[in-house]
Scaffold this motif. Sequence first.
Motif, PDB file in Angstrom:
ATOM      1  N   LYS A   8       3.487 -13.227 -14.202  1.00 47.31           N
ATOM      2  CA  LYS A   8       2.401 -14.172 -14.461  1.00 47.31           C
ATOM      3  C   LYS A   8       2.084 -14.971 -13.209  1.00 47.31           C
ATOM      4  N   GLY A   9       0.932 -15.594 -13.187  1.00 48.82           N
ATOM      5  CA  GLY A   9       0.622 -16.517 -12.098  1.00 48.82           C
ATOM      6  C   GLY A   9      -0.031 -15.817 -10.923  1.00 48.82           C
ATOM      7  N   ARG A  10       0.425 -16.192  -9.709  1.00 50.73           N
ATOM      8  CA  ARG A  10      -0.275 -15.766  -8.504  1.00 50.73           C
ATOM      9  C   ARG A  10      -0.368 -14.238  -8.382  1.00 50.73           C
ATOM     10  N   ILE A  11       0.747 -13.551  -8.636  1.00 51.78           N
ATOM     11  CA  ILE A  11       0.718 -12.095  -8.481  1.00 51.78           C
ATOM     12  C   ILE A  11      -0.247 -11.472  -9.478  1.00 51.78           C
ATOM     13  N   PHE A  12      -0.215 -11.964 -10.720  1.00 52.53           N
ATOM     14  CA  PHE A  12      -1.134 -11.407 -11.722  1.00 52.53           C
ATOM     15  C   PHE A  12      -2.587 -11.642 -11.304  1.00 52.53           C
ATOM     16  N   GLU A  13      -2.872 -12.891 -10.900  1.00 54.01           N
ATOM     17  CA  GLU A  13      -4.264 -13.220 -10.547  1.00 54.01           C
ATOM     18  C   GLU A  13      -4.754 -12.427  -9.343  1.00 54.01           C
ATOM     19  N   GLU A  14      -3.861 -12.247  -8.362  1.00 52.53           N
ATOM     20  CA  GLU A  14      -4.302 -11.524  -7.171  1.00 52.53           C
ATOM     21  C   GLU A  14      -4.297 -10.011  -7.364  1.00 52.53           C
ATOM     22  N   THR A  15      -3.569  -9.537  -8.387  1.00 53.99           N
ATOM     23  CA  THR A  15      -3.559  -8.092  -8.655  1.00 53.99           C
ATOM     24  C   THR A  15      -4.784  -7.683  -9.477  1.00 53.99           C
ATOM     25  N   LEU A  16      -5.283  -8.625 -10.310  1.00 51.70           N
ATOM     26  CA  LEU A  16      -6.421  -8.295 -11.179  1.00 51.70           C
ATOM     27  C   LEU A  16      -7.607  -7.685 -10.425  1.00 51.70           C
ATOM     28  N   PRO A  17      -8.058  -8.310  -9.303  1.00 53.82           N
ATOM     29  CA  PRO A  17      -9.184  -7.705  -8.590  1.00 53.82           C
ATOM     30  C   PRO A  17      -8.866  -6.299  -8.085  1.00 53.82           C
ATOM     31  N   LEU A  18      -7.599  -6.068  -7.667  1.00 49.99           N
ATOM     32  CA  LEU A  18      -7.213  -4.719  -7.221  1.00 49.99           C
ATOM     33  C   LEU A  18      -7.326  -3.740  -8.377  1.00 49.99           C
ATOM     34  N   GLU A  20      -9.225  -4.047 -10.984  1.00 46.39           N
ATOM     35  CA  GLU A  20     -10.636  -3.837 -11.310  1.00 46.39           C
ATOM     36  C   GLU A  20     -11.277  -2.836 -10.365  1.00 46.39           C
ATOM     37  N   ALA A  21     -10.862  -2.902  -9.094  1.00 45.97           N
ATOM     38  CA  ALA A  21     -11.361  -1.919  -8.133  1.00 45.97           C
ATOM     39  C   ALA A  21     -10.940  -0.503  -8.526  1.00 45.97           C
ATOM     40  N   LEU A  22      -9.830  -0.373  -9.259  1.00 45.45           N
ATOM     41  CA  LEU A  22      -9.389   0.941  -9.732  1.00 45.45           C
ATOM     42  C   LEU A  22     -10.051   1.302 -11.053  1.00 45.45           C
ATOM     43  N   GLY A  23     -10.867   0.390 -11.589  1.00 45.17           N
ATOM     44  CA  GLY A  23     -11.488   0.654 -12.882  1.00 45.17           C
ATOM     45  C   GLY A  23     -10.576   0.325 -14.043  1.00 45.17           C
ATOM     46  N   ILE A  24      -9.526  -0.472 -13.782  1.00 45.46           N
ATOM     47  CA  ILE A  24      -8.631  -0.877 -14.872  1.00 45.46           C
ATOM     48  C   ILE A  24      -8.923  -2.327 -15.213  1.00 45.46           C
ATOM     49  N   ALA A 202      -0.384  11.159 -12.544  1.00 48.37           N
ATOM     50  CA  ALA A 202      -0.858   9.843 -12.984  1.00 48.37           C
ATOM     51  C   ALA A 202      -0.392   8.738 -12.048  1.00 48.37           C
ATOM     52  N   VAL A 203       0.885   8.779 -11.662  1.00 51.81           N
ATOM     53  CA  VAL A 203       1.428   7.731 -10.802  1.00 51.81           C
ATOM     54  C   VAL A 203       0.777   7.802  -9.422  1.00 51.81           C
ATOM     55  N   GLN A 204       0.573   9.040  -8.930  1.00 50.51           N
ATOM     56  CA  GLN A 204      -0.022   9.205  -7.607  1.00 50.51           C
ATOM     57  C   GLN A 204      -1.449   8.659  -7.581  1.00 50.51           C
ATOM     58  N   THR A 205      -2.203   8.911  -8.653  1.00 59.40           N
ATOM     59  CA  THR A 205      -3.572   8.391  -8.728  1.00 59.40           C
ATOM     60  C   THR A 205      -3.568   6.879  -8.574  1.00 59.40           C
ATOM     61  N   LEU A 206      -2.610   6.248  -9.263  1.00 65.04           N
ATOM     62  CA  LEU A 206      -2.519   4.794  -9.209  1.00 65.04           C
ATOM     63  C   LEU A 206      -2.168   4.315  -7.790  1.00 65.04           C
ATOM     64  N   ILE A 207      -1.184   4.980  -7.153  1.00 61.37           N
ATOM     65  CA  ILE A 207      -0.782   4.580  -5.792  1.00 61.37           C
ATOM     66  C   ILE A 207      -1.962   4.739  -4.832  1.00 61.37           C
ATOM     67  N   ASP A 208      -2.632   5.897  -4.913  1.00 64.25           N
ATOM     68  CA  ASP A 208      -3.761   6.164  -4.014  1.00 64.25           C
ATOM     69  C   ASP A 208      -4.856   5.124  -4.198  1.00 64.25           C
ATOM     70  N   ALA A 209      -5.124   4.785  -5.473  1.00 65.58           N
ATOM     71  CA  ALA A 209      -6.202   3.839  -5.746  1.00 65.58           C
ATOM     72  C   ALA A 209      -5.830   2.452  -5.217  1.00 65.58           C
ATOM     73  N   PHE A 210      -4.578   2.058  -5.379  1.00 67.40           N
ATOM     74  CA  PHE A 210      -4.128   0.777  -4.824  1.00 67.40           C
ATOM     75  C   PHE A 210      -4.273   0.796  -3.306  1.00 67.40           C
ATOM     76  N   ALA A 211      -3.855   1.909  -2.686  1.00 69.41           N
ATOM     77  CA  ALA A 211      -3.928   2.008  -1.227  1.00 69.41           C
ATOM     78  C   ALA A 211      -5.366   1.840  -0.761  1.00 69.41           C
ATOM     79  N   LYS A 212      -6.289   2.433  -1.520  1.00 76.38           N
ATOM     80  CA  LYS A 212      -7.702   2.362  -1.147  1.00 76.38           C
ATOM     81  C   LYS A 212      -8.233   0.940  -1.333  1.00 76.38           C
ATOM     82  N   ALA A 213      -7.788   0.288  -2.416  1.00 66.74           N
ATOM     83  CA  ALA A 213      -8.265  -1.063  -2.694  1.00 66.74           C
ATOM     84  C   ALA A 213      -7.749  -2.058  -1.663  1.00 66.74           C
ATOM     85  N   VAL A 214      -6.594  -1.776  -1.073  1.00 68.11           N
ATOM     86  CA  VAL A 214      -6.000  -2.724  -0.125  1.00 68.11           C
ATOM     87  C   VAL A 214      -6.677  -2.649   1.239  1.00 68.11           C
ATOM     88  N   THR A 215      -6.991  -1.424   1.686  1.00 67.72           N
ATOM     89  CA  THR A 215      -7.540  -1.289   3.041  1.00 67.72           C
ATOM     90  C   THR A 215      -9.052  -1.472   3.036  1.00 67.72           C
TER      91      THR A 215
END
Lengths: 215, 382
Positions: A8-18, A20-24, A202-215
């Motif tokens: 909860k808190g900062r990590i949750f709030e800052e992860t939400l936009p990431l 959303e960028a993955l469509g979740i 499934a896990v790889q899709t998630l990792i790749d999407a996070f990687a894309k959202a970060v850079t």
Amino acid sequence: MITLALSKGRIFEETLPLLEALGIRVAEDPDKSRKLILETNLPDVRIIIVRASDVPTYVQYGAADVGVAGSDILREHEAGIGGAGLYRPLDLKIGRCRMMVAVPEAFDYETAVRRGARIRVATKFVSVAREHFAAKGMHVDLIKLYGAMELAPLTGLAEVIVDIVSTGATLKANRLRAVEEICAVSSRLIVNQASLKTKRPAVQTLIDAFAKAVT
Amino acid sequence: MSKWALPEYIADVLPPEARRIEKLRRLVQDRFRVHGYELTLPPLLEYVDSLFTGTGHDMELSTFKLVDQLTGRTMGLRADITPQVARIDAHLLNREGVTRLCYCGPVLHTLPAGLAATREPLQIGAEVYGHAGIEADIEIQSLLLEVLGQAGVTARLDLGHVGVFRALATAAGIGREAGERLFSLLQAKDVPAIGEATADLAEPVREALRRLPRLYGGPEVLAEARHALPDLPQIHAALDDLDVLSRSIKGAAISVDLAELRGYSYHSGVVFAAYADGVPNAIARGGRYDEVGRAFGRARAATGFSLDLRELARLSPEEPACEGILAPWSEDAALKRRIGQLRRDGEIVVIALPGHDKASWEPCCNRELRAAGGDWVVVPIN
């Protein structure tokens, strides 16, 4: 089903936009809901809300496949029993701060170090602190606290604290100063080893999407 | 604290679980036997000097130690049987050519491998010595899959090769300490930290080490690796080995992970691990450790695998409860003959000692022997 562990808190709030960028999109707000398992708009992705220091444990034992945890907490986790064995493929560059040694403004830390005095250190990060002072060749007594570290030197419980510092405002307000940086801290994506082997697509899709959202 | 409380991560094995473990132990050792693996029984404890030979620092930390009252020397309770078997092959048997050995016994760990792990795994494994070729790796991996299949466990096999990392480390002139650190970062696929640790290295090794944690997936990763990694003969040889294995191993989904490294000072070539759905860690591990025998006076090519039978027993399908036959206590010769006959056929026959209620035998018996017309017949208990 992929389970993502967040705190909860900062990590949750800052992860939400990431996310959303993955469509979740998360169906509920954890601050309003009392639920600990949150559904998302994707039927095979769910989010569990756990304490920040518990995220590595959930992921390591497969209760969650993927998680987001601060590198401070990961270092502490790895020093514990059976702590090795997580994949840490990605720096999410969120939740950034520094792990610092701080002392009261009036305390002469440099001289204490030079004289080899034995000092008392209050911290939540016992393993990280032990490793840091051992590398410096300093003798310390570690006092484990769970919060409000700044209070320890003010009340005479310890001379020194090891804590997370983001802006330094709390230190300043309590007349403390940071004397050493131990490491920079940021949130990491962590992955259960067996999940990456047995649910790779499934896990790889998630990792790749996070990687894309970060850079 | 209660007097009968056991230490943490140490447990009794109760009859239903013990039955499954014992059944699996026999089954696995039978598979080993028909493939020509000879059983050895190394001691539970020996001098730490021999226990730690060729195994590295990790083993020292995970070994319980005590002092031998006869000699004053420090002894250790084995944390892994594999080095003991390597010692037997290199030093005691001292045969030329190929030796196949297997073993089964408890090992002890000072700390559990994980929060869900026991500190006393029941290690069972098989090793091939004296053949450096890929055929030995194929044999050992196929044997592992055969054993898992017989145990009713569907597994997938993940392949790696320590040679890729070693070739890169040698090419870049990375020393032992930095090498060990990089090795553990690669194991954790810690891409950000690998980036920092390789910052001072020259290309193309730097880029290759940074790619390594991403080179995993199906066997198609091998083709990708050929493009991405530098043109070094050891890397080609390693990728060729993995190519052959991924085509030769049947009966399991194969994946490749070039950052899947284990035993910095121990393993030397192909390494592998078996995973099963829903289990958060590998259920069996193995690989090549050609250099370990050298420490015992004779370098021998070696490859093998081991697994914890207790964990395998948890994964394999539930066993039916004991299906015994209850027989009355009697001096009757015909009854004794009949009981002997049934036991020779592998049936469990339990003698109901006099004075106990029949219900008390029910957990282990579902049938009973009853006198019928001068003979004894087996009928269901009702």
